[in-house]
Design a protein around this motif. Structure first.
Motif, PDB file in Angstrom:
ATOM      1  N   LYS A  80      -9.189   4.234   0.221  1.00  0.00           N
ATOM      2  CA  LYS A  80      -8.513   5.525   0.362  1.00  0.00           C
ATOM      3  C   LYS A  80      -7.185   5.504  -0.379  1.00  0.00           C
ATOM      4  O   LYS A  80      -6.830   6.457  -1.061  1.00  0.00           O
ATOM      5  CB  LYS A  80      -8.302   5.848   1.836  1.00  0.00           C
ATOM      6  CG  LYS A  80      -7.975   7.293   2.064  1.00  0.00           C
ATOM      7  CD  LYS A  80      -8.361   7.747   3.369  1.00  0.00           C
ATOM      8  CE  LYS A  80      -9.421   8.414   3.944  1.00  0.00           C
ATOM      9  NZ  LYS A  80      -9.944   9.622   3.704  1.00  0.00           N
ATOM     10  N   GLU A  81      -6.445   4.411  -0.262  1.00  0.00           N
ATOM     11  CA  GLU A  81      -5.160   4.290  -0.959  1.00  0.00           C
ATOM     12  C   GLU A  81      -5.363   4.247  -2.465  1.00  0.00           C
ATOM     13  O   GLU A  81      -4.602   4.832  -3.230  1.00  0.00           O
ATOM     14  CB  GLU A  81      -4.410   3.051  -0.484  1.00  0.00           C
ATOM     15  CG  GLU A  81      -3.862   3.177   0.922  1.00  0.00           C
ATOM     16  CD  GLU A  81      -3.230   1.901   1.445  1.00  0.00           C
ATOM     17  OE1 GLU A  81      -3.282   0.865   0.751  1.00  0.00           O
ATOM     18  OE2 GLU A  81      -2.696   1.949   2.562  1.00  0.00           O
ATOM     19  N   GLU A  82      -6.420   3.551  -2.892  1.00  0.00           N
ATOM     20  CA  GLU A  82      -6.732   3.455  -4.309  1.00  0.00           C
ATOM     21  C   GLU A  82      -7.067   4.817  -4.891  1.00  0.00           C
ATOM     22  O   GLU A  82      -6.572   5.195  -5.948  1.00  0.00           O
ATOM     23  CB  GLU A  82      -7.939   2.515  -4.483  1.00  0.00           C
ATOM     24  CG  GLU A  82      -7.867   1.623  -5.684  1.00  0.00           C
ATOM     25  CD  GLU A  82      -9.019   0.648  -5.675  1.00  0.00           C
ATOM     26  OE1 GLU A  82     -10.119   1.034  -6.101  1.00  0.00           O
ATOM     27  OE2 GLU A  82      -8.825  -0.492  -5.223  1.00  0.00           O
ATOM     28  N   SER A  83      -7.887   5.582  -4.185  1.00  0.00           N
ATOM     29  CA  SER A  83      -8.277   6.906  -4.685  1.00  0.00           C
ATOM     30  C   SER A  83      -7.093   7.862  -4.669  1.00  0.00           C
ATOM     31  O   SER A  83      -6.964   8.715  -5.541  1.00  0.00           O
ATOM     32  CB  SER A  83      -9.447   7.472  -3.885  1.00  0.00           C
ATOM     33  OG  SER A  83      -9.090   7.674  -2.539  1.00  0.00           O
ATOM     34  N   ALA A  84      -6.194   7.731  -3.710  1.00  0.00           N
ATOM     35  CA  ALA A  84      -5.004   8.573  -3.666  1.00  0.00           C
ATOM     36  C   ALA A  84      -4.081   8.258  -4.843  1.00  0.00           C
ATOM     37  O   ALA A  84      -3.525   9.165  -5.471  1.00  0.00           O
ATOM     38  CB  ALA A  84      -4.263   8.384  -2.348  1.00  0.00           C
ATOM     39  N   ALA A  85      -3.925   6.983  -5.163  1.00  0.00           N
ATOM     40  CA  ALA A  85      -3.085   6.581  -6.284  1.00  0.00           C
ATOM     41  C   ALA A  85      -3.694   7.059  -7.606  1.00  0.00           C
ATOM     42  O   ALA A  85      -2.985   7.513  -8.500  1.00  0.00           O
ATOM     43  CB  ALA A  85      -2.922   5.063  -6.310  1.00  0.00           C
ATOM     44  N   LYS A  86      -5.013   6.982  -7.702  1.00  0.00           N
ATOM     45  CA  LYS A  86      -5.700   7.424  -8.906  1.00  0.00           C
ATOM     46  C   LYS A  86      -5.526   8.935  -9.102  1.00  0.00           C
ATOM     47  O   LYS A  86      -5.245   9.404 -10.193  1.00  0.00           O
ATOM     48  CB  LYS A  86      -7.188   7.075  -8.819  1.00  0.00           C
ATOM     49  CG  LYS A  86      -7.957   7.321 -10.082  1.00  0.00           C
ATOM     50  CD  LYS A  86      -9.424   7.008  -9.870  1.00  0.00           C
ATOM     51  CE  LYS A  86      -9.850   5.894 -10.771  1.00  0.00           C
ATOM     52  NZ  LYS A  86     -11.282   5.594 -10.649  1.00  0.00           N
ATOM     53  N   GLU A  90      -3.627  10.983 -12.170  1.00  0.00           N
ATOM     54  CA  GLU A  90      -4.295  12.029 -12.955  1.00  0.00           C
ATOM     55  C   GLU A  90      -3.477  13.315 -12.965  1.00  0.00           C
ATOM     56  O   GLU A  90      -3.534  14.066 -13.933  1.00  0.00           O
ATOM     57  CB  GLU A  90      -5.689  12.290 -12.401  1.00  0.00           C
ATOM     58  CG  GLU A  90      -6.651  11.144 -12.663  1.00  0.00           C
ATOM     59  CD  GLU A  90      -7.992  11.338 -12.004  1.00  0.00           C
ATOM     60  OE1 GLU A  90      -8.198  12.358 -11.312  1.00  0.00           O
ATOM     61  OE2 GLU A  90      -8.864  10.474 -12.176  1.00  0.00           O
ATOM     62  N   GLU A  91      -2.708  13.570 -11.898  1.00  0.00           N
ATOM     63  CA  GLU A  91      -1.889  14.770 -11.836  1.00  0.00           C
ATOM     64  C   GLU A  91      -0.691  14.678 -12.779  1.00  0.00           C
ATOM     65  O   GLU A  91      -0.201  15.672 -13.265  1.00  0.00           O
ATOM     66  CB  GLU A  91      -1.398  15.018 -10.404  1.00  0.00           C
ATOM     67  CG  GLU A  91      -2.479  15.476  -9.472  1.00  0.00           C
ATOM     68  CD  GLU A  91      -1.975  15.663  -8.053  1.00  0.00           C
ATOM     69  OE1 GLU A  91      -0.764  15.492  -7.800  1.00  0.00           O
ATOM     70  OE2 GLU A  91      -2.804  15.976  -7.178  1.00  0.00           O
TER      71      GLU A  91
END
Length: 92
Positions: A80-86, A90-91
């Protein structure tokens, strides 16, 4: 601050920010913590009758029982932390 939830099995979730520790239930001290929480009314059993494989200690003093292995829960937090950082990258 964004609320992040962790799936602890059977559609149950807990707030990632409120978890102090995730431990295996086999040791005597952890069994004592679970019994004390049960006696105090602070135990949340999310095992659905299955074998308890992990014990989550929350910052509120509650103790949550889960039928999911501690390693699996930790991996879910990391994913979850990895996907949030990714998504944040991207933003930008």
């Amino acid at each position: 601050m964004e609320m992040k939830f962790i799936n602890i099995g059977f559609g149950n979730v807990v707030s990632a920010h409120r978890v102090i520790s995730i431990v295996a239930p086999e040791s005597a001290p952890i069994k004592r913590i679970v019994q004390e929480a049960r006696d105090a009314g602070d135990l949340i059993d999310a095992t659905y009758g299955r074998r308890t494989r992990s014990v989550l200690v929350m910052d509120s003093g509650h103790v949550v029982l889960s039928a999911v292995q501690p390693e699996t829960i930790v991996n879910r937090i990391a994913d979850k932390e990895e996907s949030a950082a990714k998504a944040e990258d991207e933003e930008s």
